[in-house]
Motif scaffolding. Structure first.
Motif, PDB file in Angstrom:
ATOM      1  N   MET A  63      42.469  29.376  66.478  1.00 48.40           N
ATOM      2  CA  MET A  63      42.598  30.825  66.510  1.00 48.40           C
ATOM      3  C   MET A  63      43.054  31.219  67.914  1.00 48.40           C
ATOM      4  SD  MET A  63      42.093  33.569  64.505  1.00 48.40           S
ATOM      5  CE  MET A  63      41.986  32.353  63.264  1.00 48.40           C
ATOM      6  N   THR A  64      44.094  31.965  67.997  1.00 47.43           N
ATOM      7  CA  THR A  64      44.602  32.380  69.290  1.00 47.43           C
ATOM      8  C   THR A  64      43.872  33.614  69.772  1.00 47.43           C
ATOM      9  OG1 THR A  64      46.303  33.737  68.280  1.00 47.43           O
ATOM     10  CG2 THR A  64      46.885  31.451  68.773  1.00 47.43           C
ATOM     11  N   SER A  65      43.839  33.778  71.092  1.00 47.17           N
ATOM     12  CA  SER A  65      43.121  34.910  71.659  1.00 47.17           C
ATOM     13  C   SER A  65      43.883  36.220  71.480  1.00 47.17           C
ATOM     14  CB  SER A  65      42.860  34.657  73.147  1.00 47.17           C
ATOM     15  OG  SER A  65      44.091  34.519  73.823  1.00 47.17           O
ATOM     16  N   SER A  66      45.140  36.167  71.014  1.00 51.89           N
ATOM     17  CA  SER A  66      45.908  37.397  70.812  1.00 51.89           C
ATOM     18  C   SER A  66      45.351  38.227  69.666  1.00 51.89           C
ATOM     19  CB  SER A  66      47.379  37.071  70.557  1.00 51.89           C
ATOM     20  OG  SER A  66      47.493  36.344  69.352  1.00 51.89           O
ATOM     21  N   HIS A  67      44.485  37.618  68.832  1.00 52.35           N
ATOM     22  CA  HIS A  67      43.896  38.339  67.711  1.00 52.35           C
ATOM     23  C   HIS A  67      42.595  39.038  68.090  1.00 52.35           C
ATOM     24  CE1 HIS A  67      46.748  37.021  64.746  1.00 52.35           C
ATOM     25  NE2 HIS A  67      46.563  35.769  65.090  1.00 52.35           N
ATOM     26  N   VAL A  68      42.150  38.891  69.334  1.00 51.70           N
ATOM     27  CA  VAL A  68      40.878  39.468  69.739  1.00 51.70           C
ATOM     28  C   VAL A  68      41.137  40.700  70.597  1.00 51.70           C
ATOM     29  CG1 VAL A  68      38.707  39.045  70.919  1.00 51.70           C
ATOM     30  CG2 VAL A  68      39.823  37.194  69.698  1.00 51.70           C
ATOM     31  N   ALA A  69      40.571  41.822  70.179  1.00 49.49           N
ATOM     32  CA  ALA A  69      40.711  43.063  70.936  1.00 49.49           C
ATOM     33  C   ALA A  69      39.561  43.177  71.936  1.00 49.49           C
ATOM     34  CB  ALA A  69      40.702  44.255  69.992  1.00 49.49           C
ATOM     35  N   SER A  70      39.776  43.910  72.997  1.00 51.24           N
ATOM     36  CA  SER A  70      38.719  44.100  73.987  1.00 51.24           C
ATOM     37  C   SER A  70      37.666  45.059  73.438  1.00 51.24           C
ATOM     38  CB  SER A  70      39.307  44.647  75.282  1.00 51.24           C
ATOM     39  OG  SER A  70      39.738  45.982  75.088  1.00 51.24           O
ATOM     40  N   GLN A  71      36.499  45.042  74.053  1.00 48.45           N
ATOM     41  CA  GLN A  71      35.420  45.923  73.618  1.00 48.45           C
ATOM     42  C   GLN A  71      35.811  47.392  73.769  1.00 48.45           C
ATOM     43  OE1 GLN A  71      32.552  45.174  72.060  1.00 48.45           O
ATOM     44  NE2 GLN A  71      33.294  43.064  72.005  1.00 48.45           N
ATOM     45  N   GLU A  72      36.575  47.718  74.807  1.00 49.37           N
ATOM     46  CA  GLU A  72      37.012  49.102  75.015  1.00 49.37           C
ATOM     47  C   GLU A  72      37.942  49.557  73.897  1.00 49.37           C
ATOM     48  OE1 GLU A  72      37.363  46.755  77.569  1.00 49.37           O
ATOM     49  OE2 GLU A  72      35.483  47.350  78.521  1.00 49.37           O
ATOM     50  N   GLU A  73      38.876  48.672  73.505  1.00 43.98           N
ATOM     51  CA  GLU A  73      39.785  49.001  72.407  1.00 43.98           C
ATOM     52  C   GLU A  73      39.028  49.196  71.101  1.00 43.98           C
ATOM     53  OE1 GLU A  73      43.889  46.654  73.544  1.00 43.98           O
ATOM     54  OE2 GLU A  73      42.227  45.506  72.714  1.00 43.98           O
ATOM     55  N   LEU A  74      38.061  48.328  70.854  1.00 42.98           N
ATOM     56  CA  LEU A  74      37.284  48.422  69.618  1.00 42.98           C
ATOM     57  C   LEU A  74      36.433  49.684  69.597  1.00 42.98           C
ATOM     58  CD1 LEU A  74      36.226  44.698  69.383  1.00 42.98           C
ATOM     59  CD2 LEU A  74      37.868  45.875  67.937  1.00 42.98           C
ATOM     60  N   LYS A  75      35.874  50.019  70.744  1.00 48.70           N
ATOM     61  CA  LYS A  75      35.055  51.226  70.820  1.00 48.70           C
ATOM     62  C   LYS A  75      35.918  52.465  70.634  1.00 48.70           C
ATOM     63  CE  LYS A  75      31.655  51.059  73.666  1.00 48.70           C
ATOM     64  NZ  LYS A  75      30.807  51.044  74.872  1.00 48.70           N
ATOM     65  N   ALA A  76      37.110  52.481  71.235  1.00 46.30           N
ATOM     66  CA  ALA A  76      38.019  53.617  71.103  1.00 46.30           C
ATOM     67  C   ALA A  76      38.492  53.780  69.656  1.00 46.30           C
ATOM     68  CB  ALA A  76      39.218  53.459  72.036  1.00 46.30           C
ATOM     69  N   ALA A  77      38.672  52.655  68.951  1.00 46.45           N
ATOM     70  CA  ALA A  77      39.124  52.702  67.559  1.00 46.45           C
ATOM     71  C   ALA A  77      37.961  52.899  66.585  1.00 46.45           C
ATOM     72  CB  ALA A  77      39.877  51.423  67.215  1.00 46.45           C
ATOM     73  N   LYS A  78      36.750  52.960  67.113  1.00 46.19           N
ATOM     74  CA  LYS A  78      35.534  53.163  66.306  1.00 46.19           C
ATOM     75  C   LYS A  78      35.368  52.076  65.241  1.00 46.19           C
ATOM     76  CE  LYS A  78      35.616  58.106  67.077  1.00 46.19           C
ATOM     77  NZ  LYS A  78      35.727  59.439  66.498  1.00 46.19           N
ATOM     78  N   VAL A  79      35.606  50.848  65.654  1.00 49.00           N
ATOM     79  CA  VAL A  79      35.406  49.711  64.757  1.00 49.00           C
ATOM     80  C   VAL A  79      33.922  49.360  64.771  1.00 49.00           C
ATOM     81  CG1 VAL A  79      35.970  47.287  64.355  1.00 49.00           C
ATOM     82  CG2 VAL A  79      37.732  48.846  65.167  1.00 49.00           C
ATOM     83  N   PRO A  80      33.273  49.292  63.603  1.00 47.43           N
ATOM     84  CA  PRO A  80      31.846  48.925  63.562  1.00 47.43           C
ATOM     85  C   PRO A  80      31.607  47.540  64.154  1.00 47.43           C
ATOM     86  CG  PRO A  80      32.567  49.773  61.448  1.00 47.43           C
ATOM     87  CD  PRO A  80      33.795  49.602  62.281  1.00 47.43           C
ATOM     88  N   VAL A  81      30.438  47.341  64.694  1.00 49.40           N
ATOM     89  CA  VAL A  81      30.102  46.073  65.345  1.00 49.40           C
ATOM     90  C   VAL A  81      30.241  44.899  64.372  1.00 49.40           C
ATOM     91  CG1 VAL A  81      28.258  44.791  66.504  1.00 49.40           C
ATOM     92  CG2 VAL A  81      28.594  47.208  67.005  1.00 49.40           C
ATOM     93  N   ALA A  82      29.902  45.103  63.124  1.00 50.23           N
ATOM     94  CA  ALA A  82      29.975  44.021  62.133  1.00 50.23           C
ATOM     95  C   ALA A  82      31.405  43.520  61.918  1.00 50.23           C
ATOM     96  CB  ALA A  82      29.392  44.496  60.810  1.00 50.23           C
ATOM     97  N   TRP A  83      32.408  44.311  62.221  1.00 55.89           N
ATOM     98  CA  TRP A  83      33.806  43.928  61.995  1.00 55.89           C
ATOM     99  C   TRP A  83      34.487  43.457  63.270  1.00 55.89           C
ATOM    100  CZ3 TRP A  83      35.286  43.328  57.187  1.00 55.89           C
ATOM    101  CH2 TRP A  83      34.582  43.992  56.197  1.00 55.89           C
TER     102      TRP A  83
END
Length: 82
Positions: free
Chosen positions: A1-21
């Motif tokens: 799995m490449t690291s290009s598929h992992v978003a930063s915590q700031e990006e995830l928080k801004a996009a309101k992605v639930p912690v489970a996802w």
């Protein structure tokens, strides 16, 4: 799995992605959710993004299964040697 598929915590928080996802494929989930919201969740609108995300999820699951199988084999070999 490449690291290009992992978003930063700031990006995830801004996009309101639930912690489970928030997993290895979270960077693909952000544009998929944007597309879903823009198209009112019409199932035929975001097929490419959804397919990419689901393939990433599948590849991640297979990677984890291979890793677990390898770990079980190592543990079995250690028990035989002992």
């Amino acid at each position: 799995m490449t690291s290009s598929h992992v978003a930063s915590q700031e990006e995830l928080k801004a996009a309101k992605v639930p912690v489970a996802w928030r997993d290895q494929c979270s960077a693909l989930l952000i544009p998929l959710n944007v597309c879903r919201r823009q198209s009112y969740y019409l199932p035929w609108e975001c097929e490419n993004q959804r397919h990419s995300y689901e393939k990433c999820q599948y590849d991640d699951m297979m990677r984890r299964m291979r890793k677990m199988t390898k770990l079980k084999l190592q543990q079995a070999e250690e028990l035989e040697d002992a």
